[in-house]
Design a protein around this motif. Structure first.
Motif, PDB file in Angstrom:
ATOM      1  N   HIS A 310      41.916  15.039  14.911  1.00  0.00           N
ATOM      2  CA  HIS A 310      42.481  13.763  15.354  1.00  0.00           C
ATOM      3  C   HIS A 310      41.686  12.614  14.747  1.00  0.00           C
ATOM      4  O   HIS A 310      40.451  12.602  14.797  1.00  0.00           O
ATOM      5  N   GLU A 311      42.397  11.627  14.210  1.00  0.00           N
ATOM      6  CA  GLU A 311      41.762  10.454  13.616  1.00  0.00           C
ATOM      7  C   GLU A 311      41.875   9.258  14.558  1.00  0.00           C
ATOM      8  O   GLU A 311      42.938   9.013  15.134  1.00  0.00           O
ATOM      9  N   VAL A 312      40.774   8.509  14.706  1.00  0.00           N
ATOM     10  CA  VAL A 312      40.747   7.326  15.577  1.00  0.00           C
ATOM     11  C   VAL A 312      40.087   6.173  14.834  1.00  0.00           C
ATOM     12  O   VAL A 312      39.448   6.363  13.798  1.00  0.00           O
ATOM     13  N   PRO A 313      40.197   4.940  15.350  1.00  0.00           N
ATOM     14  CA  PRO A 313      39.506   3.799  14.734  1.00  0.00           C
ATOM     15  C   PRO A 313      37.990   3.952  14.816  1.00  0.00           C
ATOM     16  O   PRO A 313      37.452   4.796  15.526  1.00  0.00           O
ATOM     17  N   VAL A 314      37.284   3.090  14.080  1.00  0.00           N
ATOM     18  CA  VAL A 314      35.825   3.076  14.103  1.00  0.00           C
ATOM     19  C   VAL A 314      35.339   2.578  15.466  1.00  0.00           C
ATOM     20  O   VAL A 314      35.916   1.657  16.054  1.00  0.00           O
ATOM     21  N   GLY A 315      34.257   3.167  15.944  1.00  0.00           N
ATOM     22  CA  GLY A 315      33.744   2.857  17.273  1.00  0.00           C
ATOM     23  C   GLY A 315      33.722   4.134  18.088  1.00  0.00           C
ATOM     24  O   GLY A 315      34.766   4.783  18.262  1.00  0.00           O
ATOM     25  N   PHE A 316      32.550   4.540  18.570  1.00  0.00           N
ATOM     26  CA  PHE A 316      32.463   5.846  19.207  1.00  0.00           C
ATOM     27  C   PHE A 316      33.264   5.915  20.503  1.00  0.00           C
ATOM     28  O   PHE A 316      33.634   6.999  20.955  1.00  0.00           O
ATOM     29  N   LYS A 317      33.561   4.783  21.085  1.00  0.00           N
ATOM     30  CA  LYS A 317      34.375   4.772  22.311  1.00  0.00           C
ATOM     31  C   LYS A 317      35.730   5.433  22.070  1.00  0.00           C
ATOM     32  O   LYS A 317      36.276   6.091  22.954  1.00  0.00           O
ATOM     33  N   TRP A 318      36.268   5.269  20.849  1.00  0.00           N
ATOM     34  CA  TRP A 318      37.566   5.863  20.527  1.00  0.00           C
ATOM     35  C   TRP A 318      37.432   7.377  20.377  1.00  0.00           C
ATOM     36  O   TRP A 318      38.337   8.128  20.753  1.00  0.00           O
ATOM     37  N   ILE A 319      36.306   7.825  19.828  1.00  0.00           N
ATOM     38  CA  ILE A 319      36.085   9.260  19.660  1.00  0.00           C
ATOM     39  C   ILE A 319      35.985   9.943  21.021  1.00  0.00           C
ATOM     40  O   ILE A 319      36.644  10.955  21.284  1.00  0.00           O
ATOM     41  N   SER A 320      35.153   9.388  21.909  1.00  0.00           N
ATOM     42  CA  SER A 320      34.971  10.023  23.222  1.00  0.00           C
ATOM     43  C   SER A 320      36.267  10.004  24.032  1.00  0.00           C
ATOM     44  O   SER A 320      36.573  10.965  24.743  1.00  0.00           O
ATOM     45  N   ALA A 321      37.037   8.929  23.915  1.00  0.00           N
ATOM     46  CA  ALA A 321      38.306   8.859  24.645  1.00  0.00           C
ATOM     47  C   ALA A 321      39.292   9.909  24.139  1.00  0.00           C
ATOM     48  O   ALA A 321      39.977  10.581  24.928  1.00  0.00           O
ATOM     49  N   LYS A 322      39.384  10.061  22.822  1.00  0.00           N
ATOM     50  CA  LYS A 322      40.312  11.043  22.259  1.00  0.00           C
ATOM     51  C   LYS A 322      39.849  12.472  22.555  1.00  0.00           C
ATOM     52  O   LYS A 322      40.675  13.367  22.775  1.00  0.00           O
ATOM     53  N   MET A 323      38.539  12.698  22.603  1.00  0.00           N
ATOM     54  CA  MET A 323      38.040  14.025  22.981  1.00  0.00           C
ATOM     55  C   MET A 323      38.448  14.370  24.402  1.00  0.00           C
ATOM     56  O   MET A 323      38.871  15.493  24.682  1.00  0.00           O
ATOM     57  N   ALA A 324      38.338  13.396  25.303  1.00  0.00           N
ATOM     58  CA  ALA A 324      38.738  13.632  26.692  1.00  0.00           C
ATOM     59  C   ALA A 324      40.236  13.896  26.788  1.00  0.00           C
ATOM     60  O   ALA A 324      40.690  14.748  27.571  1.00  0.00           O
ATOM     61  N   GLU A 325      41.010  13.206  25.974  1.00  0.00           N
ATOM     62  CA  GLU A 325      42.468  13.339  26.005  1.00  0.00           C
ATOM     63  C   GLU A 325      42.934  14.681  25.455  1.00  0.00           C
ATOM     64  O   GLU A 325      43.887  15.286  25.972  1.00  0.00           O
ATOM     65  N   THR A 326      42.260  15.169  24.397  1.00  0.00           N
ATOM     66  CA  THR A 326      42.746  16.345  23.673  1.00  0.00           C
ATOM     67  C   THR A 326      41.967  17.622  23.960  1.00  0.00           C
ATOM     68  O   THR A 326      42.369  18.699  23.516  1.00  0.00           O
ATOM     69  N   GLY A 327      40.834  17.517  24.660  1.00  0.00           N
ATOM     70  CA  GLY A 327      40.003  18.695  24.872  1.00  0.00           C
ATOM     71  C   GLY A 327      39.247  19.114  23.631  1.00  0.00           C
ATOM     72  O   GLY A 327      38.889  20.292  23.473  1.00  0.00           O
ATOM     73  N   ALA A 328      38.972  18.162  22.747  1.00  0.00           N
ATOM     74  CA  ALA A 328      38.237  18.464  21.511  1.00  0.00           C
ATOM     75  C   ALA A 328      36.826  18.943  21.837  1.00  0.00           C
ATOM     76  O   ALA A 328      36.222  18.526  22.823  1.00  0.00           O
ATOM     77  N   ILE A 329      36.295  19.819  20.982  1.00  0.00           N
ATOM     78  CA  ILE A 329      34.973  20.387  21.241  1.00  0.00           C
ATOM     79  C   ILE A 329      33.860  19.647  20.524  1.00  0.00           C
ATOM     80  O   ILE A 329      32.688  19.819  20.855  1.00  0.00           O
ATOM     81  N   ILE A 330      34.199  18.813  19.560  1.00  0.00           N
ATOM     82  CA  ILE A 330      33.200  18.022  18.849  1.00  0.00           C
ATOM     83  C   ILE A 330      33.878  16.791  18.285  1.00  0.00           C
ATOM     84  O   ILE A 330      35.079  16.801  17.984  1.00  0.00           O
ATOM     85  N   GLY A 331      33.124  15.727  18.173  1.00  0.00           N
ATOM     86  CA  GLY A 331      33.652  14.504  17.584  1.00  0.00           C
ATOM     87  C   GLY A 331      32.527  13.749  16.923  1.00  0.00           C
ATOM     88  O   GLY A 331      31.366  13.848  17.346  1.00  0.00           O
ATOM     89  N   GLY A 332      32.848  13.010  15.865  1.00  0.00           N
ATOM     90  CA  GLY A 332      31.770  12.283  15.198  1.00  0.00           C
ATOM     91  C   GLY A 332      32.255  11.308  14.153  1.00  0.00           C
ATOM     92  O   GLY A 332      33.461  11.125  13.939  1.00  0.00           O
ATOM     93  N   GLU A 333      31.283  10.705  13.490  1.00  0.00           N
ATOM     94  CA  GLU A 333      31.551   9.646  12.527  1.00  0.00           C
ATOM     95  C   GLU A 333      30.594   9.769  11.352  1.00  0.00           C
ATOM     96  O   GLU A 333      29.498  10.328  11.469  1.00  0.00           O
ATOM     97  N   SER A 334      30.989   9.220  10.212  1.00  0.00           N
ATOM     98  CA  SER A 334      30.201   9.356   8.993  1.00  0.00           C
ATOM     99  C   SER A 334      28.897   8.574   9.036  1.00  0.00           C
ATOM    100  O   SER A 334      28.019   8.778   8.200  1.00  0.00           O
ATOM    101  N   SER A 335      28.749   7.677   9.994  1.00  0.00           N
ATOM    102  CA  SER A 335      27.521   6.899  10.105  1.00  0.00           C
ATOM    103  C   SER A 335      26.406   7.646  10.825  1.00  0.00           C
ATOM    104  O   SER A 335      25.304   7.119  10.986  1.00  0.00           O
ATOM    105  N   GLY A 336      26.671   8.868  11.280  1.00  0.00           N
ATOM    106  CA  GLY A 336      25.581   9.686  11.801  1.00  0.00           C
ATOM    107  C   GLY A 336      25.648  10.060  13.255  1.00  0.00           C
ATOM    108  O   GLY A 336      24.756  10.734  13.751  1.00  0.00           O
TER     109      GLY A 336
END
Length: 473
Positions: A310-336
Motif C-alpha cells: 500500500h502506498e501513502v503520502p509522506v509522513g509516518f502518520k499515514w503509514i501507521s494509519a494504513k497499517m492499522a486499516e490493512t493489518g500490514a506487518i511492516i511499514g516504512g519510508e526511504s528516509s530511514g
C-alpha cells in the motif's frame, strides 16, 4: 510562527524555537485537552540531547501543569519511540517529545503524539495551529519553575526498562546469543546508545560504540544516518571486522546500516530485507505499507508472497494509519523510519536495528550475502535523492509551475500515470518513478527517482533539476 510539518514543529533555536513559542504551543495543547475532556488523563513528555531540549521540556511542563494537567516526564534523554511507547502503555491521550530528529544542530522542535502512541494527524496539528495563532503570552497559565518541580501533577520517570523489555520480548534472543555477532553502534551523538547497547549486550553480542559523547553540535555533521554521514561507522566496521554497523539519528527513530563489507544499506534495502525476513523466516503473513518516495521493490516482495503493498503520502502518520486499516506487518519510508506490527504505531530505530541483528543471526550468513540473495530473487532498483534550497519567491514560483499548472519536464520514457496527491509522482511504464515535493520539515524541495540502474535514476532526477533550474543539491 508555529507551523507543523510532516514530523512535527521544527524551527531554528532563538529564531522561532523560543521559550515564548514553546509556552504558546503548550497552552494551545492544554486548551485542546480541556475541550476534549481528556485533561485529567494527562500527557507524557520526553526530550533528546539537543541544545535546550531538557529546558524546553520543563517550559512545556510548567504550562501544562499550570492548566491542571497531570504530566509524566521522562527525566533523561531517551529515544522518541520510547515516548510513543509510554503514551501507549500509560493509555495517555497525548505525548510530546522535544526533538528536531535528524535536522541540523541549530534546529529544535516538538513532535506530538496522540492516543495509542500515534503521530498526530494533520487534522490534529492543523487544529492545534489554529488554536495557537491568536494566543499571546497573557493567555498562558503556568506554574513557576520551582512550583512545577514540586507539583503533585508532575511524575518524574527515569527508568527505560519497560520500553527495552517490550522490544526484547519480541526478539529471538536465544538465536542471537548463539550467533556471537560483533556490532558497531553509532548513535551519532544522539540518544540511542543506552537502549541499543543494552539490548545487544543482553543478546550476548560484542558491541563497540563510536560518537557516543554528548555533543549538541553532533560532531559538526547532520545527525542523520544517510550514507554521506557514515564514513566513521564504515571505517570502524572494516577495521574491527564487525558483522554490521548500526547508526541511528538524533532521536533514534531512524537508522542506517553498514554491512560486513563496508557497504551502506539504504533504508529502502533494510525495509525489503526485514519484510522478506518476516514473511519467509518468521512465518508472518500480511501486506506492507510504504510512502510515495520509498522503493517499489517492496511491491515485488509482496506480490511474490501473495500480499499487497500500500502506498501513502509522506509522513509516518499515514503509514501507521494504513497499517492499522490493512493489518500490514511492516511499514516504512526511504528516509530511514520503519515499524513492525505489535510494537508502536510509529518508527523506532531501536526496534528495527535489533530485528535486523536477529535476521543476521537467524540466517547464518553475512549481511552482504543476505542482500545479494534479495537481488538474485527480485532484481535491483536504484534510487537517488536530491534536495534543493529556495528563496520565498522561488518557492512561490515552483509551487505555481509544478503543483498548480502541473508543469513537468520531458522524459525519455513512457508515462503510465501521474499522481498529484502529495506533491507530484510520475509513474513510468517500465516500473521507474519520480517524485517532487516540498519538504515538510526543512525549506527544501525534494526530488526522488528510482529506476533499474543508478544512471537512469540520476537522469530522471537531473531532468527535473535542469528543467526548473534548481541549482546544486
Amino acid at each position: 510562527m508555529i507551523r507543523f510539518g510532516t514530523g512535527g514543529w521544527r524551527a531554528i533555536i532563538g529564531d522561532e524555537f523560543t521559550r515564548a513559542n514553546v509556552r504558546l504551543l503548550a497552552q494551545g495543547l492544554a486548551d485542546r485537552m480541556h475541550d476534549e475532556g481528556v485533561a485529567e488523563r494527562g500527557i507524557v513528555i520526553s526530550y533528546d540531547r539537543r541544545f535546550l531540549s531538557d529546558v524546553a521540556a520543563w517550559w512545556a511542563i510548567e504550562v501544562l501543569a499550570g492548566n491542571g494537567i497531570p504530566v509524566r516526564v521522562i527525566t533523561r534523554p531517551v529515544p522518541t519511540p520510547m515516548c510513543m511507547w509510554t503514551v501507549k502503555q500509560q493509555e495517555a491521550p497525548y505525548g510530546l517529545a522535544v526533538t528536531a530528529s535528524h535536522n541540523p544542530a541549530l534546529y529544535n522542535g516538538i513532535k506530538l503524539f496522540t492516543a495509542g502512541g500515534r503521530d498526530a494527524t494533520l487534522e490534529v496539528t492543523d487544529e492545534l495551529g489554529e488554536r495557537i495563532a491568536p494566543l499571546t503570552e497573557a493567555d498562558v497559565k503556568a506554574l513557576a519553575p520551582h512550583e512545577a518541580r514540586s507539583s503533585e501533577l508532575v511524575t518524574e520517570q527515569s527508568s527505560i526498562n519497560w520500553y527495552l523489555d517490550a522490544i526484547m520480548e519480541q526478539l529471538d534472543l536465544e538465536t542471537i546469543r548463539h550467533a556471537h555477532l560483533h556490532v558497531v553502534l553509532d548513535p551519532m551523538f544522539g540518544v540511542a546508545q543506552t537502549s541499543m547497547q543494552t539490548i545487544l549486550i543482553s543478546a550476548r553480542c560484542q558491541v563497540d560504540v563510536i560518537n557516543a559523547r554528548h555533543d549538541p553540535l553532533f560532531g559538526g555533521r547532520m545527525p542523520s544516518p544517510a550514507e554521506g554521514s557514515l564514513a566513521p561507522l564504515r571505517q570502524a566496521v572494516l577495521e574491527q571486522g564487525a558483522d554490521l554497523g548500526i547508526a541511528t539519528d538524533g532521536d533514534a527513530d531512524r537508522l542506517g546500516i553498514i554491512d560486513d563489507t563496508g557497504e551502506y544499506l539504504s533504508p529502502n534495502q533494510v525495509l525489503v530485507l526485514l519484510y522478506e525476513y518476516l514473511l519467509s523466516t518468521k512465518g508472518w503473513s500480511g501486506p506492507v505499507v510504504r510512502n510515495m518516495s520509498t522503493t517499489h521493490l517492496l511491491d515485488r516482495v509482496a506480490a511474490a508472497h501473495g500480499q499487497e503493498c500500500h502506498e501513502v503520502p509522506v509522513g509516518f502518520k499515514w503509514i501507521s494509519a494504513k497499517m492499522a486499516e490493512t493489518g500490514a506487518i511492516i511499514g516504512g519510508e526511504s528516509s530511514g523510519g520503519l515499524t513492525v506490527a505489535g510494537h508502536i504505531p510509529g518508527k523506532d530505530g531501536i526496534q528495527a536495528g535489533s530485528l535486523l541483528v536477529e535476521m543476521v543471526a537467524a540466517s547464518g550468513k553475512k549481511l552482504s550475502q543476505i542482500y545479494q540473495d534479495i537481488v538474485d530473487r527480485y532484481g535491483r532498483l536504484e534510487m537517488v535523492e536530491a534536495a534543493y534550497a529556495y528563496t520565498p519567491a522561488r518557492r512561490e514560483e515552483l509551487q505555481q509551475r509544478i503543483f498548480v499548472e502541473h508543469e513537468l519536464p520531458s522524459f525519455d520514457r513512457d508515462i503510465a500515470r501521474i499522481s498529484w496527491e502529495d506533491g507530484a509522482k510520475v509513474y513510468f511504464a517500465d516500473d521507474s518513478w519520480l517524485t517532487i515535493r516540498f519538504s515538510g520539515t526543512e525549506p527544501v524541495i525534494r526530488v526522488f527517482a528510482e529506476a533499474p540502474t543508478l544512471e537512469e535514476a540520476q537522469q530522471l532526477a537531473s531532468a527535473v533539476a535542469d528543467h526548473f533550474d534548481l541549482g546544486e543539491s
